[in-house]
Design a protein around this motif. Structure first.
Motif, PDB file in Angstrom:
ATOM      1  N   PRO A 105      38.741  38.944  43.581  1.00 16.88           N
ATOM      2  CA  PRO A 105      40.162  38.830  43.242  1.00 16.88           C
ATOM      3  C   PRO A 105      40.456  37.844  42.106  1.00 16.88           C
ATOM      4  O   PRO A 105      41.520  37.910  41.493  1.00 16.88           O
ATOM      5  CB  PRO A 105      40.803  38.364  44.562  1.00 16.88           C
ATOM      6  CG  PRO A 105      39.874  38.835  45.617  1.00 16.88           C
ATOM      7  CD  PRO A 105      38.514  38.709  45.010  1.00 16.88           C
ATOM      8  N   PHE A 106      39.524  36.922  41.826  1.00 18.88           N
ATOM      9  CA  PHE A 106      39.773  35.928  40.791  1.00 18.88           C
ATOM     10  C   PHE A 106      39.523  36.466  39.377  1.00 18.88           C
ATOM     11  O   PHE A 106      39.865  35.802  38.392  1.00 18.88           O
ATOM     12  CB  PHE A 106      38.892  34.693  41.005  1.00 18.88           C
ATOM     13  CG  PHE A 106      39.215  33.924  42.248  1.00 18.88           C
ATOM     14  CD1 PHE A 106      40.240  34.312  43.101  1.00 18.88           C
ATOM     15  CD2 PHE A 106      38.489  32.795  42.600  1.00 18.88           C
ATOM     16  CE1 PHE A 106      40.534  33.609  44.261  1.00 18.88           C
ATOM     17  CE2 PHE A 106      38.785  32.071  43.749  1.00 18.88           C
ATOM     18  CZ  PHE A 106      39.809  32.495  44.574  1.00 18.88           C
ATOM     19  N   VAL A 107      38.874  37.627  39.278  1.00 23.79           N
ATOM     20  CA  VAL A 107      38.510  38.156  37.962  1.00 23.79           C
ATOM     21  C   VAL A 107      39.749  38.408  37.124  1.00 23.79           C
ATOM     22  O   VAL A 107      39.750  38.212  35.899  1.00 23.79           O
ATOM     23  CB  VAL A 107      37.689  39.445  38.120  1.00 23.79           C
ATOM     24  CG1 VAL A 107      37.408  40.082  36.757  1.00 23.79           C
ATOM     25  CG2 VAL A 107      36.375  39.151  38.839  1.00 23.79           C
ATOM     26  N   SER A 108      40.837  38.846  37.773  1.00 25.00           N
ATOM     27  CA  SER A 108      42.070  39.101  37.024  1.00 25.00           C
ATOM     28  C   SER A 108      42.720  37.807  36.551  1.00 25.00           C
ATOM     29  O   SER A 108      43.526  37.815  35.610  1.00 25.00           O
ATOM     30  CB  SER A 108      43.056  39.886  37.891  1.00 25.00           C
ATOM     31  OG  SER A 108      43.372  39.166  39.073  1.00 25.00           O
ATOM     32  N   VAL A 109      42.386  36.686  37.169  1.00 24.90           N
ATOM     33  CA  VAL A 109      42.953  35.388  36.770  1.00 24.90           C
ATOM     34  C   VAL A 109      42.140  34.773  35.639  1.00 24.90           C
ATOM     35  O   VAL A 109      42.702  34.271  34.648  1.00 24.90           O
ATOM     36  CB  VAL A 109      43.004  34.430  37.976  1.00 24.90           C
ATOM     37  CG1 VAL A 109      43.586  33.081  37.565  1.00 24.90           C
ATOM     38  CG2 VAL A 109      43.820  35.049  39.102  1.00 24.90           C
ATOM     39  N   PHE A 110      40.806  34.808  35.791  1.00 18.13           N
ATOM     40  CA  PHE A 110      39.923  34.265  34.759  1.00 18.13           C
ATOM     41  C   PHE A 110      39.206  35.437  34.085  1.00 18.13           C
ATOM     42  O   PHE A 110      38.250  35.989  34.656  1.00 18.13           O
ATOM     43  CB  PHE A 110      38.897  33.298  35.365  1.00 18.13           C
ATOM     44  CG  PHE A 110      39.501  32.245  36.251  1.00 18.13           C
ATOM     45  CD1 PHE A 110      40.439  31.359  35.763  1.00 18.13           C
ATOM     46  CD2 PHE A 110      39.131  32.146  37.584  1.00 18.13           C
ATOM     47  CE1 PHE A 110      40.991  30.385  36.576  1.00 18.13           C
ATOM     48  CE2 PHE A 110      39.677  31.177  38.403  1.00 18.13           C
ATOM     49  CZ  PHE A 110      40.617  30.298  37.903  1.00 18.13           C
ATOM     50  N   THR A 111      39.640  35.830  32.939  1.00 19.80           N
ATOM     51  CA  THR A 111      39.061  37.007  32.287  1.00 19.80           C
ATOM     52  C   THR A 111      37.619  36.791  31.858  1.00 19.80           C
ATOM     53  O   THR A 111      36.801  37.708  31.909  1.00 19.80           O
ATOM     54  CB  THR A 111      39.912  37.385  31.060  1.00 19.80           C
ATOM     55  OG1 THR A 111      40.020  36.237  30.201  1.00 19.80           O
ATOM     56  CG2 THR A 111      41.308  37.829  31.491  1.00 19.80           C
ATOM     57  N   ASP A 112      37.295  35.586  31.440  1.00 18.62           N
ATOM     58  CA  ASP A 112      35.933  35.279  31.029  1.00 18.62           C
ATOM     59  C   ASP A 112      35.689  33.786  31.227  1.00 18.62           C
ATOM     60  O   ASP A 112      36.555  33.043  31.717  1.00 18.62           O
ATOM     61  CB  ASP A 112      35.683  35.690  29.574  1.00 18.62           C
ATOM     62  CG  ASP A 112      36.722  35.099  28.613  1.00 18.62           C
ATOM     63  OD1 ASP A 112      37.383  34.101  28.980  1.00 18.62           O
ATOM     64  OD2 ASP A 112      36.879  35.642  27.509  1.00 18.62           O
ATOM     65  N   ALA A 113      34.480  33.323  30.844  1.00 20.97           N
ATOM     66  CA  ALA A 113      34.117  31.919  31.043  1.00 20.97           C
ATOM     67  C   ALA A 113      35.012  30.995  30.229  1.00 20.97           C
ATOM     68  O   ALA A 113      35.347  29.885  30.656  1.00 20.97           O
ATOM     69  CB  ALA A 113      32.651  31.706  30.671  1.00 20.97           C
ATOM     70  N   THR A 114      35.431  31.463  29.045  1.00 18.61           N
ATOM     71  CA  THR A 114      36.313  30.632  28.224  1.00 18.61           C
ATOM     72  C   THR A 114      37.667  30.455  28.903  1.00 18.61           C
ATOM     73  O   THR A 114      38.236  29.350  28.934  1.00 18.61           O
ATOM     74  CB  THR A 114      36.496  31.267  26.839  1.00 18.61           C
ATOM     75  OG1 THR A 114      35.222  31.411  26.210  1.00 18.61           O
ATOM     76  CG2 THR A 114      37.403  30.411  25.963  1.00 18.61           C
ATOM     77  N   GLY A 115      38.212  31.550  29.441  1.00 16.51           N
ATOM     78  CA  GLY A 115      39.481  31.464  30.168  1.00 16.51           C
ATOM     79  C   GLY A 115      39.373  30.586  31.401  1.00 16.51           C
ATOM     80  O   GLY A 115      40.322  29.858  31.746  1.00 16.51           O
ATOM     81  N   PHE A 116      38.220  30.632  32.056  1.00 18.01           N
ATOM     82  CA  PHE A 116      38.002  29.774  33.216  1.00 18.01           C
ATOM     83  C   PHE A 116      38.024  28.302  32.807  1.00 18.01           C
ATOM     84  O   PHE A 116      38.660  27.462  33.458  1.00 18.01           O
ATOM     85  CB  PHE A 116      36.674  30.148  33.869  1.00 18.01           C
ATOM     86  CG  PHE A 116      36.303  29.310  35.055  1.00 18.01           C
ATOM     87  CD1 PHE A 116      37.188  29.130  36.122  1.00 18.01           C
ATOM     88  CD2 PHE A 116      35.067  28.677  35.124  1.00 18.01           C
ATOM     89  CE1 PHE A 116      36.838  28.353  37.217  1.00 18.01           C
ATOM     90  CE2 PHE A 116      34.713  27.907  36.214  1.00 18.01           C
ATOM     91  CZ  PHE A 116      35.608  27.741  37.261  1.00 18.01           C
ATOM     92  N   ALA A 117      37.334  27.973  31.702  1.00 20.45           N
ATOM     93  CA  ALA A 117      37.301  26.587  31.232  1.00 20.45           C
ATOM     94  C   ALA A 117      38.688  26.127  30.771  1.00 20.45           C
ATOM     95  O   ALA A 117      39.101  24.987  31.030  1.00 20.45           O
ATOM     96  CB  ALA A 117      36.285  26.454  30.102  1.00 20.45           C
ATOM     97  N   GLN A 118      39.411  26.999  30.098  1.00 18.11           N
ATOM     98  CA  GLN A 118      40.752  26.637  29.650  1.00 18.11           C
ATOM     99  C   GLN A 118      41.687  26.379  30.827  1.00 18.11           C
ATOM    100  O   GLN A 118      42.521  25.469  30.789  1.00 18.11           O
ATOM    101  CB  GLN A 118      41.317  27.757  28.772  1.00 18.11           C
ATOM    102  CG  GLN A 118      40.716  27.820  27.382  1.00 18.11           C
ATOM    103  CD  GLN A 118      41.286  28.975  26.569  1.00 18.11           C
ATOM    104  OE1 GLN A 118      41.735  29.970  27.121  1.00 18.11           O
ATOM    105  NE2 GLN A 118      41.253  28.835  25.233  1.00 18.11           N
ATOM    106  N   SER A 119      41.560  27.173  31.872  1.00 15.81           N
ATOM    107  CA  SER A 119      42.398  26.980  33.060  1.00 15.81           C
ATOM    108  C   SER A 119      42.135  25.621  33.697  1.00 15.81           C
ATOM    109  O   SER A 119      43.067  24.936  34.135  1.00 15.81           O
ATOM    110  CB  SER A 119      42.145  28.102  34.071  1.00 15.81           C
ATOM    111  OG  SER A 119      42.883  27.895  35.248  1.00 15.81           O
ATOM    112  N   LEU A 120      40.853  25.208  33.753  1.00 19.59           N
ATOM    113  CA  LEU A 120      40.518  23.901  34.317  1.00 19.59           C
ATOM    114  C   LEU A 120      41.082  22.768  33.460  1.00 19.59           C
ATOM    115  O   LEU A 120      41.540  21.742  33.978  1.00 19.59           O
ATOM    116  CB  LEU A 120      39.004  23.757  34.441  1.00 19.59           C
ATOM    117  CG  LEU A 120      38.312  24.599  35.529  1.00 19.59           C
ATOM    118  CD1 LEU A 120      36.810  24.390  35.471  1.00 19.59           C
ATOM    119  CD2 LEU A 120      38.838  24.219  36.912  1.00 19.59           C
TER     120      LEU A 120
END
Length: 440
Positions: free
Chosen positions: A186-201
């Motif tokens: 379910p988190f894939v739609s929130v963090f599209t890729d590793a860059t988006g994951f890092a930006q969210s943090l």
């Protein structure tokens, strides 16, 4: 000369006090209720179980010391609790003394007569507490999640967001993001890729903890033990762990699916134990805090999977083997039991993964991880003890899986189990080499 019935009689006594028994009686047969109905000539007798074995007997104490032995027998009869009755005709019995009568007769000097009543002394079955290891795993999983969220918030509160480097965080968390993709779809739609994951943090560190908190509050389990389940479909992983399923359908449900899913997620836990040391102190601290939260969340998910595994009830052995064509029309229904070897392997690997994770935990979180580890190991040990062991079997010749399963288990429907367990390329040709099969 053969012994007569008189020679076979035992000397009567109660708690070691000897006496003579001229006659005795005990109810036998069934107790019940006779039902008689108006305008009907045929009654109905309803059996309600066996008669209670109440022994009634006449006892004589005869001799010059009859009064002394009489007092000893009275003391034995009035002592609370059970005692041993040596019955001349029925042998040794454990009984409790009931209502008794004693009489003396002047014309029968030197004899005391007792009318004795003895009730069966069945030992009381004391209630015993049985530990619900499944519930313990659930509780420890919830405690671990709470501790993990608190640790993440505490760690991120000390991080200076202005000093975080996007490129370094993305590279350091690439493996963590891969685990999120596989284990938390379910988190894939929130963090599209590793860059988006890092930006969210970097922009909103608290969003990650909020996501996991919401995820587990709505977590409904994998339903491995539901007949309509497609268990374990979230991860998309595969494993070579297969249970001793009665149906042998090959679907990843039941113990087989639960063990395979938990084993795959255990590998994910070990893969993100630490992150690569890239960037400054704040970047490394934020990356490690995120990795720790994801790692603990995977452990919590494993705990919930493990808690779904019940301690199995052993199936009854097959007394008569039905023909193969009959089994094709009406397959043998047997409850599923786990393969102990698979469960033990999962237990040991998970124990090691949790221990490694606890080495980098602060004292408070270490206690939560250690408690979680102990409850999971305890429950998986109980599940393994209720399972079957694997044994090495060498077929005498090349056989089909169906024939081998029929000869080995008397159940041709377990052919798929033979194929899956040993990764047989074609179910029609099981080679004459050592293979692994369930012990029963």
């Amino acid at each position: 000369m053969t012994a007569t019935w008189r020679d076979q009689l035992l000397p009567a006594s109660f708690r070691g006090i000897r006496f003579l028994i001229p006659q005795t009686s005990v109810p036998v047969g069934m107790k019940g209720q006779l039902h008689e109905f108006p305008q009907r000539d045929t009654p109905f007798f309803e059996q309600l179980g066996k008669q209670s074995q109440v022994h009634k007997m006449t006892a004589w104490i005869i001799g010059d010391d009859c009064f002394e032995r009489r007092d000893k027998l009275i003391e034995a009869l009035e002592t609370p609790g059970g005692g041993e009755l040596v019955h001349p005709w029925l042998g040794r019995l454990q009984v409790k003394a009931g209502e008794c009568d004693m009489s003396h007769d002047l014309t029968a000097g030197g004899m005391v007569v007792f009318d004795l009543t003895f009730y069966p002394d069945e030992p009381l079955k004391m209630p015993g507490a049985k530990v619900n290891t499944q519930a313990q795993v659930v509780n420890s999983s919830e405690s671990l999640l709470t501790s993990s969220l608190n640790r993440y918030k505490t760690a991120m509160a000390t991080v200076n967001k202005a000093r975080l480097g996007l490129l370094q965080m993305r590279n350091g968390l690439s493996g963590v993001f891969s685990v999120i993709q596989r284990q938390f779809a379910p988190f894939v739609s929130v963090f599209t890729d590793a860059t988006g994951f890092a930006q969210s943090l970097m922009n909103s560190p608290g969003s990650l903890s909020s996501l996991f908190s919401s995820y587990f509050s709505a977590f409904s389990g994998f339903n491995f033990f539901s007949s309509s389940s497609g268990g374990g479909s979230r991860s998309g992983g595969s494993s070579s762990s297969y249970g001793a399923s009665a149906g042998g359908s090959g679907s990843d449900t039941g113990y087989r699916g639960a063990v395979a899913e938990a084993a795959q997620q255990t590998e994910a836990v070990s893969s993100i134990n630490t992150v690569s040391a890239q960037g400054g102190v704040d970047t490394l601290a934020a990356s490690q805090a995120a990795a720790n939260l994801v790692q603990d969340s995977v452990l919590v998910q494993i705990g919930l999977i493990v808690s779904e595994m019940p301690v199995a009830t052993q199936p009854e052995p097959i007394e008569s083997v039905a023909a193969v064509d009959h089994q094709a029309l009406q397959p043998i229904a047997r409850p599923e039991v786990p393969v102990a070897d698979d469960v033990i392997e999962l237990r040991d690997n998970l124990n090691e993964a949790i221990f490694e994770a606890s080495l980098k935990a602060d004292p408070v979180h270490y206690l939560a991880l250690n408690s979680f580890r102990q409850t999971v190991v305890k429950h998986l040990t109980a599940v393994a003890e209720s399972g079957v062991r694997l044994v090495d079997v060498t077929p005498p010749e090349t056989l089909s899986a169906l024939v081998l399963a029929y000869r080995r288990f008397g159940d041709a429907t377990r052919a798929a189990e033979v194929v899956q367990r040993n990764r047989i390329r074609h179910p029609g040709f099981v080679p004459a080499v050592p293979i692994k099969l369930a012990q029963r």
